[in-house]
Design an enzyme around this catalytic site. Sequence first.
Site, PDB file in Angstrom:
ATOM      1  CE  LYS A 288      69.102   9.783  29.216  1.00 39.77           C
ATOM      2  NZ  LYS A 288      68.546  10.626  30.309  1.00 39.77           N
TER       3      LYS A 288
HETATM    4  C1  LIG Z   1      68.122  11.827  30.090  1.00 40.92           C
HETATM    5  C2  LIG Z   1      67.146  12.338  31.079  1.00 40.92           C
HETATM    6  C3  LIG Z   1      66.215  13.324  30.749  1.00 40.92           C
HETATM    7  C4  LIG Z   1      66.203  13.983  29.394  1.00 40.92           C
HETATM    8  O1  LIG Z   1      65.781  13.115  28.381  1.00 40.92           O
HETATM    9  P1  LIG Z   1      66.086  13.476  26.843  1.00 40.92           P
HETATM   10  O2  LIG Z   1      65.577  12.327  26.059  1.00 40.92           O
HETATM   11  O3  LIG Z   1      67.562  13.658  26.743  1.00 40.92           O
HETATM   12  O4  LIG Z   1      65.358  14.745  26.564  1.00 40.92           O
HETATM   13  C5  LIG Z   1      65.299  13.708  31.712  1.00 40.92           C
HETATM   14  N1  LIG Z   1      65.307  13.164  32.948  1.00 40.92           N
HETATM   15  C6  LIG Z   1      66.190  12.215  33.307  1.00 40.92           C
HETATM   16  C7  LIG Z   1      66.159  11.693  34.687  1.00 40.92           C
HETATM   17  C8  LIG Z   1      67.119  11.759  32.379  1.00 40.92           C
HETATM   18  O5  LIG Z   1      67.992  10.827  32.739  1.00 40.92           O
END
Ligand SMILES: *Cc1c(COP(=O)(O)O)cnc(C)c1O
Length: 432
Positions: free
Chosen positions: A107
């Site tokens: 993210k």
């Molecule tokens: C947010 C997150 C996900 C999921 O991603 P999305 O875009 O919400 O589907 C998967 N793994 C980790 C470690 C995350 O932080």
Amino acid sequence: MKYYSLNNQSPEVSFKEATIKGQAPDKGLYFPKSLPGHDKSWIDGIKDKTNEEIALDVIRPYAGEDIPETELQKIVKETIDFPIPLVRINDHIFSLELFHGPTLAFKDVGARFMSRCLGYFARERSEKITVLVATSGDTGGAVANGFYDVDGVEVVILYPSGKVSQVQEKQLTTLGKNIHALEVKGSFDDCQQMVKRAFADTSLTSKQFLTSANSINVARWLPQQFYYFFAYRQWAIKEQPPVFCVPSGNFGNICAGMLAHISGLPAKHFIAACNANNVVPRFLDNGNYEVRPAVPTLSNAMDVGNPSNFVRILELFSHQFPELKKVLTGYTITDAETKETIRAVKEQEGYLLDPHGAVGYLALQRYLAAHPGESGIFLETAHPVKFYDVVEPVIKEKVAVPPAIQQILPLQKHSVKIDAEYNILKDYLLAR
Ligand SMILES: *Cc1c(COP(=O)(O)O)cnc(C)c1O
């Protein structure tokens, strides 16, 4: 680029407006009016391009009208200022390590890009912008880190009490300055509901300029395309493109991958790897889209009962279910399977997965078992140390803690504990 609301009841807006607003006034998600394409020569030449050049070419059609080239270049450079390596696990499975950014999760890319865009747009405004965000774990840290000390922007983060890991909690409660954490006695879905209500509440939004930093924001969603192209740049199996397997919760990440594919990225197939929160895999199996309350799992950043971004995937495929099914398969992985995968992959391949990566790994392995001869990439979305409480008992070893995490562990957490009630959030926001 113009963006329209998927609820079709709001005017079209520019990238700038879509970024500042987050969500359209009719509560729909913004979607680009046209989908830019990368021609074959661009794709063929990708191995000779730098990550920065690739990222800039990918994002320019979406943001270039509102952010001057030199500024966009600077934003892109800062956004991807860390390695994103493709690591070989065995002949058929590769890990795209997205955890080398400041908060050790994928993210960071979206949050850094969005915070810098918003910071750029805030420079022209007199009014303070408040970013309001709900997190199931990793969003909070990435957003807090991305926006820390950005002038003209205050950040309020809602997270479910007791349902994020200790490292995640420290990342979002220890920065201070313009970053504020609300610890909600409820689930992630409760947090998300409260945030959605705040955006829809004109008695609040008439007094404060609120925007979201959840993956519904186009400035967080669109730059996630970058690393699919970076992965392809490093893909060594020339004969055929990779299968991409994406651990999914709110479906922003995989949606960005599918957008990249529609724009020209070679990909054999996409896999949505889910934990027990499997509304999409069930939908792909039986055609019924049944939302259920989120249940807690070991891969907590994917504990989402009603994935916001799935509607964007439907839009990408013009709501044609058979077309979508040709490109996307879903798998459901249990917590027991997640642990067993972490253990087995460590033992057999010498590679340490985090719980989210383990869900991705096993889903990819299952798909490849049914499609012999194909090879794929799973997205390793977080560093295993973020989930050491899950990982260490499974591998019966300590996970080395990177210096960035060592520094925050002893810090005092600062959060305000609240009930999962909208009016409490509203009062808090109005009192600030
Ligand atoms: C947010 C997150 C996900 C999921 O991603 P999305 O875009 O919400 O589907 C998967 N793994 C980790 C470690 C995350 O932080």
